[in-house]
Design a protein around this motif. Structure first.
Motif, PDB file in Angstrom:
ATOM      1  N   ARG A  10      37.917  33.243  22.750  1.00  0.00           N
ATOM      2  CA  ARG A  10      36.478  33.035  22.932  1.00  0.00           C
ATOM      3  C   ARG A  10      35.677  33.956  22.004  1.00  0.00           C
ATOM      4  N   TYR A  11      36.148  35.200  21.841  1.00  0.00           N
ATOM      5  CA  TYR A  11      35.435  36.106  20.922  1.00  0.00           C
ATOM      6  C   TYR A  11      35.597  35.619  19.484  1.00  0.00           C
ATOM      7  N   HIS A  12      36.802  35.136  19.127  1.00  0.00           N
ATOM      8  CA  HIS A  12      37.033  34.655  17.754  1.00  0.00           C
ATOM      9  C   HIS A  12      36.175  33.447  17.450  1.00  0.00           C
ATOM     10  N   PRO A  44      35.323  47.956  33.652  1.00  0.00           N
ATOM     11  CA  PRO A  44      36.376  46.939  33.496  1.00  0.00           C
ATOM     12  C   PRO A  44      35.804  45.652  32.900  1.00  0.00           C
ATOM     13  N   GLY A  45      36.576  45.013  32.024  1.00  0.00           N
ATOM     14  CA  GLY A  45      36.103  43.776  31.382  1.00  0.00           C
ATOM     15  C   GLY A  45      34.798  44.039  30.652  1.00  0.00           C
ATOM     16  N   CYS A  46      34.777  45.132  29.882  1.00  0.00           N
ATOM     17  CA  CYS A  46      33.514  45.593  29.266  1.00  0.00           C
ATOM     18  C   CYS A  46      33.001  44.625  28.209  1.00  0.00           C
ATOM     19  N   GLY A  47      33.906  43.775  27.676  1.00  0.00           N
ATOM     20  CA  GLY A  47      33.466  42.850  26.638  1.00  0.00           C
ATOM     21  C   GLY A  47      32.758  43.599  25.524  1.00  0.00           C
ATOM     22  N   ARG A  48      31.654  43.013  25.052  1.00  0.00           N
ATOM     23  CA  ARG A  48      30.892  43.667  23.981  1.00  0.00           C
ATOM     24  C   ARG A  48      29.514  44.083  24.487  1.00  0.00           C
ATOM     25  N   SER A  49      29.370  44.175  25.826  1.00  0.00           N
ATOM     26  CA  SER A  49      28.034  44.418  26.368  1.00  0.00           C
ATOM     27  C   SER A  49      27.631  45.881  26.156  1.00  0.00           C
ATOM     28  N   PRO A  50      26.303  46.119  26.015  1.00  0.00           N
ATOM     29  CA  PRO A  50      25.830  47.438  25.592  1.00  0.00           C
ATOM     30  C   PRO A  50      25.846  48.516  26.683  1.00  0.00           C
ATOM     31  N   GLY A  64      36.200  52.078  28.634  1.00  0.00           N
ATOM     32  CA  GLY A  64      36.087  50.623  28.738  1.00  0.00           C
ATOM     33  C   GLY A  64      37.483  50.033  28.755  1.00  0.00           C
ATOM     34  N   VAL A  65      37.658  48.966  29.528  1.00  0.00           N
ATOM     35  CA  VAL A  65      38.948  48.287  29.604  1.00  0.00           C
ATOM     36  C   VAL A  65      38.685  46.807  29.378  1.00  0.00           C
ATOM     37  N   ASP A  66      39.390  46.217  28.440  1.00  0.00           N
ATOM     38  CA  ASP A  66      39.234  44.779  28.221  1.00  0.00           C
ATOM     39  C   ASP A  66      40.509  44.216  27.610  1.00  0.00           C
ATOM     40  N   LEU A  67      40.829  43.001  28.028  1.00  0.00           N
ATOM     41  CA  LEU A  67      41.996  42.295  27.494  1.00  0.00           C
ATOM     42  C   LEU A  67      41.877  42.064  26.000  1.00  0.00           C
ATOM     43  N   SER A  68      40.655  41.830  25.544  1.00  0.00           N
ATOM     44  CA  SER A  68      40.443  41.390  24.168  1.00  0.00           C
ATOM     45  C   SER A  68      40.436  42.571  23.206  1.00  0.00           C
ATOM     46  N   GLU A  69      41.319  42.497  22.204  1.00  0.00           N
ATOM     47  CA  GLU A  69      41.361  43.526  21.149  1.00  0.00           C
ATOM     48  C   GLU A  69      40.038  43.528  20.390  1.00  0.00           C
ATOM     49  N   CYS A  91      43.744  46.111  27.244  1.00  0.00           N
ATOM     50  CA  CYS A  91      44.882  45.805  28.120  1.00  0.00           C
ATOM     51  C   CYS A  91      44.408  44.999  29.318  1.00  0.00           C
ATOM     52  N   ASN A  92      45.378  44.507  30.063  1.00  0.00           N
ATOM     53  CA  ASN A  92      45.079  43.818  31.313  1.00  0.00           C
ATOM     54  C   ASN A  92      44.759  44.879  32.362  1.00  0.00           C
ATOM     55  N   LEU A  93      43.582  44.775  32.974  1.00  0.00           N
ATOM     56  CA  LEU A  93      43.153  45.823  33.920  1.00  0.00           C
ATOM     57  C   LEU A  93      44.113  45.957  35.101  1.00  0.00           C
ATOM     58  N   PHE A  94      44.872  44.911  35.399  1.00  0.00           N
ATOM     59  CA  PHE A  94      45.813  44.998  36.526  1.00  0.00           C
ATOM     60  C   PHE A  94      47.022  45.869  36.184  1.00  0.00           C
ATOM     61  N   ASP A  95      47.195  46.172  34.876  1.00  0.00           N
ATOM     62  CA  ASP A  95      48.342  46.993  34.454  1.00  0.00           C
ATOM     63  C   ASP A  95      47.891  48.400  34.090  1.00  0.00           C
ATOM     64  N   GLU A 107      30.758  47.461  37.285  1.00  0.00           N
ATOM     65  CA  GLU A 107      31.360  46.112  37.294  1.00  0.00           C
ATOM     66  C   GLU A 107      30.284  45.090  36.946  1.00  0.00           C
ATOM     67  N   GLN A 108      30.416  44.518  35.753  1.00  0.00           N
ATOM     68  CA  GLN A 108      29.445  43.508  35.321  1.00  0.00           C
ATOM     69  C   GLN A 108      30.189  42.298  34.765  1.00  0.00           C
ATOM     70  N   THR A 109      30.154  41.218  35.510  1.00  0.00           N
ATOM     71  CA  THR A 109      30.738  39.944  35.060  1.00  0.00           C
ATOM     72  C   THR A 109      32.228  40.040  34.759  1.00  0.00           C
ATOM     73  N   CYS A 110      32.930  40.900  35.468  1.00  0.00           N
ATOM     74  CA  CYS A 110      34.391  40.928  35.335  1.00  0.00           C
ATOM     75  C   CYS A 110      35.010  40.200  36.526  1.00  0.00           C
ATOM     76  N   LEU A 111      34.578  40.584  37.743  1.00  0.00           N
ATOM     77  CA  LEU A 111      35.097  39.928  38.947  1.00  0.00           C
ATOM     78  C   LEU A 111      34.975  38.405  38.843  1.00  0.00           C
ATOM     79  N   CYS A 112      33.811  37.929  38.425  1.00  0.00           N
ATOM     80  CA  CYS A 112      33.569  36.468  38.384  1.00  0.00           C
ATOM     81  C   CYS A 112      34.356  35.801  37.265  1.00  0.00           C
ATOM     82  N   ALA A 113      34.939  36.616  36.365  1.00  0.00           N
ATOM     83  CA  ALA A 113      35.749  36.075  35.270  1.00  0.00           C
ATOM     84  C   ALA A 113      37.232  36.034  35.640  1.00  0.00           C
ATOM     85  N   LEU A 114      37.550  36.556  36.825  1.00  0.00           N
ATOM     86  CA  LEU A 114      38.959  36.589  37.261  1.00  0.00           C
ATOM     87  C   LEU A 114      39.233  35.416  38.196  1.00  0.00           C
ATOM     88  N   ASN A 115      40.481  34.984  38.214  1.00  0.00           N
ATOM     89  CA  ASN A 115      40.915  33.981  39.179  1.00  0.00           C
ATOM     90  C   ASN A 115      40.658  34.524  40.596  1.00  0.00           C
TER      91      ASN A 115
HETATM   92  C1  LIG Z   1      32.479  37.091  31.131  1.00  0.00           C
HETATM   93  S1  LIG Z   1      33.086  38.360  30.083  1.00  0.00           S
HETATM   94  C2  LIG Z   1      31.949  39.703  30.466  1.00  0.00           C
HETATM   95  C3  LIG Z   1      31.968  40.794  29.448  1.00  0.00           C
HETATM   96  C4  LIG Z   1      30.942  41.917  29.725  1.00  0.00           C
HETATM   97  N1  LIG Z   1      31.215  42.574  30.987  1.00  0.00           N
HETATM   98  C5  LIG Z   1      29.531  41.405  29.685  1.00  0.00           C
HETATM   99  O1  LIG Z   1      28.805  41.565  30.677  1.00  0.00           O
HETATM  100  O2  LIG Z   1      29.144  40.857  28.635  1.00  0.00           O
HETATM  101  C6  LIG Z   1      34.549  38.873  30.928  1.00  0.00           C
HETATM  102  C7  LIG Z   1      35.326  39.936  30.182  1.00  0.00           C
HETATM  103  O3  LIG Z   1      36.427  40.339  30.988  1.00  0.00           O
HETATM  104  C8  LIG Z   1      37.580  40.455  30.184  1.00  0.00           C
HETATM  105  N2  LIG Z   1      38.733  40.222  31.065  1.00  0.00           N
HETATM  106  C9  LIG Z   1      39.041  39.096  31.748  1.00  0.00           C
HETATM  107  N3  LIG Z   1      40.164  39.261  32.468  1.00  0.00           N
HETATM  108  C10 LIG Z   1      40.584  40.548  32.226  1.00  0.00           C
HETATM  109  C11 LIG Z   1      41.700  41.323  32.665  1.00  0.00           C
HETATM  110  N4  LIG Z   1      42.603  40.829  33.497  1.00  0.00           N
HETATM  111  N5  LIG Z   1      41.809  42.589  32.219  1.00  0.00           N
HETATM  112  C12 LIG Z   1      40.883  43.120  31.353  1.00  0.00           C
HETATM  113  N6  LIG Z   1      39.817  42.425  30.913  1.00  0.00           N
HETATM  114  C13 LIG Z   1      39.668  41.156  31.339  1.00  0.00           C
HETATM  115  C14 LIG Z   1      37.415  39.400  29.093  1.00  0.00           C
HETATM  116  O4  LIG Z   1      38.162  39.689  27.938  1.00  0.00           O
HETATM  117  C15 LIG Z   1      35.911  39.444  28.853  1.00  0.00           C
HETATM  118  O5  LIG Z   1      35.558  40.362  27.839  1.00  0.00           O
END
Ligand SMILES: C[S@@+](CC[C@H](N)C(=O)[O-])C[C@H]1O[C@@H](n2cnc3c(N)ncnc32)[C@H](O)[C@@H]1O
Length: 192
Positions: A10-12, A44-50, A64-69, A91-95, A107-115
């Motif tokens: 998605r970032y690419h 967690p899941g910091c993405g690129r947000s400021p 910051g922790v995020d799956l995406s390099e 890395c994967n935040l669960f690890d 926590e900003q938009t990480c929980l809602c991005a998880l299964n």
């Molecule tokens: C919807 S984006 C939100 C990004 C940022 N928090 C924001 O507000 O713009 C969700 C982010 O969570 C990361 N993410 C999703 N599952 C993850 C996991 N298991 N471990 C670490 N990061 C994860 C994604 O790579 C993505 O950057």
């Protein structure tokens, strides 16, 4: 725990409709609280947000922790160009576990991005990452779409997930409109 999307792709592809210009309005309203407290903060899941850099600017020692390099590299670069210190881990935040329990989780938009099947494990991670008395600033996504991500984080469900026996809930919700046409409700919680 497998991620629900290929976030790196998605970032690419620049397919990042969740990104807003500037800081989350709730973050701005928490600014006074953030200025009058200090310590270590995890995003967690910091993405690129400021908000990661904004926390560092306020004196928090951020991780910051995020799956995406790509997202992690972006955040590291942002910190570096602003002359701020902080760590970003791809890395994967669960690890992942912090070396020491933190004072704050943002926590900003990480929980809602998880299964949603992984939410109980996510809450357990946050509880483990925070020291007793530590703070969780959480933005719970409100959406009417039954599919996700983003998944709806209904407040009744959140009060079960972040159980008051483990988390003290403070004050009333702060509403932030979200670029996806939905909104988030911000809450401050203390880890008991
Ligand atoms: C919807 S984006 C939100 C990004 C940022 N928090 C924001 O507000 O713009 C969700 C982010 O969570 C990361 N993410 C999703 N599952 C993850 C996991 N298991 N471990 C670490 N990061 C994860 C994604 O790579 C993505 O950057």
């Amino acid at each position: 725990m497998e991620p629900i999307l290929d976030w790196e792709a998605r970032y690419h592809e620049a397919s990042v409709p969740w990104e807003r210009e500037g800081l989350n309005p709730a973050f701005q309203r928490w600014q006074r609280w953030l200025q009058s407290h200090s310590g270590t903060a995890i995003v967690p899941g910091c993405g690129r947000s400021p908000e990661l850099c904004a926390l560092a600017q306020l004196g928090w020692r951020v991780t910051g922790v995020d799956l995406s390099e790509t997202a992690a590299g972006f955040q590291q670069q942002q910190l570096h160009s602003a002359g701020l210190t902080g760590h970003v881990t791809a890395c994967n935040l669960f690890d992942w576990q912090p070396a020491q329990p933190a004072d704050l989780v943002y926590e900003q938009t990480c929980l809602c991005a998880l299964n949603p099947d992984h939410w109980v494990a996510y809450e357990a991670q946050l509880a483990q990452w925070l020291r007793p008395g530590g703070t969780l600033l959480a933005l719970f996504m409100q959406t009417t779409d039954p599919d996700g991500p983003p998944f709806h984080c209904g407040i009744e469900q959140m009060q079960q997930l972040f159980d008051p026996s483990r988390w003290e809930w403070h004050g009333t919700a702060l509403r932030s409109d979200h670029p996806l046409g939905v909104y988030e409700l911000g809450f401050r919680l203390t880890r008991r």
